[in-house]
Design a protein around this motif. Structure first.
Motif, mmCIF file in Angstrom:
data_model
loop_
_atom_site.group_PDB
_atom_site.id
_atom_site.type_symbol
_atom_site.label_atom_id
_atom_site.label_comp_id
_atom_site.label_asym_id
_atom_site.label_seq_id
_atom_site.Cartn_x
_atom_site.Cartn_y
_atom_site.Cartn_z
ATOM 1 N N LEU A 8 0.826 -1.210 0.000
ATOM 2 C CA LEU A 8 0.000 0.000 0.000
ATOM 3 C C LEU A 8 0.861 1.262 0.000
ATOM 4 O O LEU A 8 0.567 2.227 -0.709
ATOM 5 C CB LEU A 8 -0.945 0.005 1.206
ATOM 6 N N ILE A 9 1.928 1.240 0.773
ATOM 7 C CA ILE A 9 2.825 2.398 0.827
ATOM 8 C C ILE A 9 3.468 2.644 -0.531
ATOM 9 O O ILE A 9 3.527 3.781 -1.009
ATOM 10 C CB ILE A 9 3.901 2.210 1.920
ATOM 11 N N ILE A 10 3.909 1.581 -1.171
ATOM 12 C CA ILE A 10 4.535 1.708 -2.496
ATOM 13 C C ILE A 10 3.517 2.224 -3.505
ATOM 14 O O ILE A 10 3.815 3.131 -4.291
ATOM 15 C CB ILE A 10 5.146 0.356 -2.937
ATOM 16 N N GLU A 11 2.324 1.664 -3.488
ATOM 17 C CA GLU A 11 1.275 2.093 -4.415
ATOM 18 C C GLU A 11 0.911 3.561 -4.179
ATOM 19 O O GLU A 11 0.758 4.336 -5.124
ATOM 20 C CB GLU A 11 0.031 1.205 -4.263
ATOM 21 N N TYR A 12 0.804 3.938 -2.920
ATOM 22 C CA TYR A 12 0.482 5.325 -2.576
ATOM 23 C C TYR A 12 1.549 6.270 -3.123
ATOM 24 O O TYR A 12 1.249 7.306 -3.717
ATOM 25 C CB TYR A 12 0.379 5.470 -1.050
ATOM 26 N N SER A 13 2.789 5.887 -2.954
ATOM 27 C CA SER A 13 3.903 6.705 -3.437
ATOM 28 C C SER A 13 3.884 6.834 -4.957
ATOM 29 O O SER A 13 4.067 7.930 -5.511
ATOM 30 C CB SER A 13 5.226 6.093 -2.977
ATOM 31 N N LYS A 14 3.649 5.730 -5.657
ATOM 32 C CA LYS A 14 3.605 5.757 -7.122
ATOM 33 C C LYS A 14 2.484 6.668 -7.622
ATOM 34 O O LYS A 14 2.683 7.473 -8.529
ATOM 35 C CB LYS A 14 3.395 4.347 -7.678
ATOM 36 N N ILE A 15 1.321 6.526 -7.024
ATOM 37 C CA ILE A 15 0.179 7.335 -7.447
ATOM 38 C C ILE A 15 0.426 8.807 -7.139
ATOM 39 O O ILE A 15 0.130 9.680 -7.966
ATOM 40 C CB ILE A 15 -1.128 6.827 -6.792
ATOM 41 N N SER A 16 0.984 9.103 -5.979
ATOM 42 C CA SER A 16 1.284 10.490 -5.615
ATOM 43 C C SER A 16 2.255 11.120 -6.613
ATOM 44 O O SER A 16 2.076 12.269 -7.031
ATOM 45 C CB SER A 16 1.882 10.569 -4.209
ATOM 46 N N ASN A 17 3.267 10.360 -7.008
ATOM 47 C CA ASN A 17 4.227 10.856 -8.001
ATOM 48 C C ASN A 17 3.563 11.092 -9.352
ATOM 49 O O ASN A 17 3.848 12.078 -10.032
ATOM 50 C CB ASN A 17 5.394 9.883 -8.154
ATOM 51 N N GLU A 18 2.682 10.176 -9.731
ATOM 52 C CA GLU A 18 1.982 10.324 -11.008
ATOM 53 C C GLU A 18 1.082 11.557 -10.995
ATOM 54 O O GLU A 18 1.021 12.308 -11.970
ATOM 55 C CB GLU A 18 1.166 9.069 -11.316
ATOM 56 N N ILE A 19 0.403 11.791 -9.884
ATOM 57 C CA ILE A 19 -0.449 12.974 -9.755
ATOM 58 C C ILE A 19 0.390 14.242 -9.885
ATOM 59 O O ILE A 19 0.021 15.171 -10.603
ATOM 60 C CB ILE A 19 -1.233 12.957 -8.425
ATOM 61 N N ALA A 20 1.519 14.283 -9.207
ATOM 62 C CA ALA A 20 2.393 15.462 -9.276
ATOM 63 C C ALA A 20 2.850 15.715 -10.712
ATOM 64 O O ALA A 20 2.860 16.862 -11.184
ATOM 65 C CB ALA A 20 3.591 15.279 -8.350
ATOM 66 N N SER A 21 3.196 14.651 -11.404
ATOM 67 C CA SER A 21 3.639 14.774 -12.794
ATOM 68 C C SER A 21 2.512 15.283 -13.693
ATOM 69 O O SER A 21 2.721 16.175 -14.531
ATOM 70 C CB SER A 21 4.140 13.411 -13.282
ATOM 71 N N LEU A 22 1.310 14.738 -13.511
ATOM 72 C CA LEU A 22 0.166 15.164 -14.318
ATOM 73 C C LEU A 22 -0.223 16.612 -14.020
ATOM 74 O O LEU A 22 -0.598 17.358 -14.928
ATOM 75 C CB LEU A 22 -1.029 14.239 -14.098
ATOM 76 N N LYS A 23 -0.124 17.022 -12.768
ATOM 77 C CA LYS A 23 -0.436 18.411 -12.417
ATOM 78 C C LYS A 23 0.543 19.368 -13.085
ATOM 79 O O LYS A 23 0.150 20.429 -13.579
ATOM 80 C CB LYS A 23 -0.397 18.604 -10.900
ATOM 81 N N LYS A 24 1.804 18.980 -13.110
ATOM 82 C CA LYS A 24 2.817 19.808 -13.773
ATOM 83 C C LYS A 24 2.520 19.903 -15.267
ATOM 84 O O LYS A 24 2.561 20.987 -15.853
ATOM 85 C CB LYS A 24 4.205 19.216 -13.539
ATOM 86 N N GLU A 25 2.210 18.774 -15.880
ATOM 87 C CA GLU A 25 1.882 18.748 -17.304
ATOM 88 C C GLU A 25 0.641 19.595 -17.581
ATOM 89 O O GLU A 25 0.577 20.332 -18.571
ATOM 90 C CB GLU A 25 1.663 17.308 -17.764
ATOM 91 N N ARG A 26 -0.342 19.504 -16.705
ATOM 92 C CA ARG A 26 -1.581 20.264 -16.872
ATOM 93 C C ARG A 26 -1.308 21.764 -16.820
ATOM 94 O O ARG A 26 -1.822 22.537 -17.634
ATOM 95 C CB ARG A 26 -2.596 19.868 -15.805
ATOM 96 N N LEU A 27 -0.503 22.177 -15.884
ATOM 97 C CA LEU A 27 -0.166 23.597 -15.770
ATOM 98 C C LEU A 27 0.549 24.088 -17.025
ATOM 99 O O LEU A 27 0.280 25.189 -17.516
ATOM 100 C CB LEU A 27 0.701 23.833 -14.533
ATOM 101 N N GLU A 28 1.436 23.268 -17.555
ATOM 102 C CA GLU A 28 2.130 23.630 -18.796
ATOM 103 C C GLU A 28 1.140 23.800 -19.945
ATOM 104 O O GLU A 28 1.262 24.726 -20.753
ATOM 105 C CB GLU A 28 3.183 22.574 -19.147
ATOM 106 N N GLU A 29 0.160 22.914 -20.011
ATOM 107 C CA GLU A 29 -0.866 23.024 -21.059
ATOM 108 C C GLU A 29 -1.677 24.313 -20.902
ATOM 109 O O GLU A 29 -1.918 25.033 -21.869
ATOM 110 C CB GLU A 29 -1.798 21.807 -21.049
ATOM 111 N N ILE A 30 -2.097 24.589 -19.677
ATOM 112 C CA ILE A 30 -2.882 25.798 -19.415
ATOM 113 C C ILE A 30 -2.092 27.045 -19.802
ATOM 114 O O ILE A 30 -2.636 27.984 -20.388
ATOM 115 C CB ILE A 30 -3.329 25.856 -17.935
ATOM 116 N N ASN A 31 -0.816 27.052 -19.491
ATOM 117 C CA ASN A 31 0.022 28.212 -19.793
ATOM 118 C C ASN A 31 0.224 28.421 -21.295
ATOM 119 O O ASN A 31 0.643 29.501 -21.718
ATOM 120 C CB ASN A 31 1.369 28.101 -19.092
ATOM 121 N N GLN A 32 -0.080 27.426 -22.093
ATOM 122 C CA GLN A 32 0.063 27.541 -23.541
ATOM 123 C C GLN A 32 -1.259 27.859 -24.241
ATOM 124 O O GLN A 32 -1.338 27.829 -25.468
ATOM 125 C CB GLN A 32 0.643 26.240 -24.106
ATOM 126 N N CYS A 33 -2.276 28.177 -23.477
ATOM 127 C CA CYS A 33 -3.604 28.462 -24.039
ATOM 128 C C CYS A 33 -3.523 29.535 -25.115
ATOM 129 O O CYS A 33 -2.877 30.562 -24.947
ATOM 130 C CB CYS A 33 -4.544 28.921 -22.928
#
Length: 125
Positions: A8-33
């Motif tokens: 569970l700890i490993i899965e939680y960590s993986k998902i948290s990292n993926e969320i952080a990565s997607l949020k960064k990507e999302r912000l980059e997309e928004i900034n290119q509007c």
């Protein structure tokens, strides 16, 4: 139980990292509007408006929440996909992915709580 907690700890960590990565990507997309929605929907350049939203996401949100003339069978996503720029559409898709991952995190937190209760019961015995 220790193995389950570790997984569970490993899965939680993986998902948290993926969320952080997607949020960064999302912000980059928004900034290119390209603000395609604003010009398309108003027929004017954005510079003519003092309080104009900063991107297609906000423009479409304002449009559907302030206007009763639009077909109620269309929702936010319908309008965004029709009028928004590619970057804001991609941002919306990323937001949906982030929401699903946040649900998975909530599920893992729930499992932690259940395991914690079991451990607490064992200590009391």
């Amino acid at each position: 139980m220790e193995e389950k907690i570790t997984k569970l700890i490993i899965e939680y960590s993986k998902i948290s990292n993926e969320i952080a990565s997607l949020k960064k990507e999302r912000l980059e997309e928004i900034n290119q509007c390209s603000e395609k929605a604003f010009t398309h929907l108003t027929g004017c350049e954005k510079e003519n408006y003092i309080h104009a939203p900063k991107n297609c996401l906000g423009i479409v949100y304002d449009m559907i929440s302030n206007e009763s003339r639009f077909d109620p069978n269309f929702d936010y996503d319908d309008f965004l996909f029709e009028f928004g720029c590619d970057h804001c559409i991609r941002s919306r898709e990323l937001k949906k992915q982030i929401s699903k991952l946040n649900s998975k995190l909530a599920n893992i937190k729930s499992q932690f709580t259940k395991l914690g209760r079991k451990l607490a019961q064992k200590e009391q015995v």
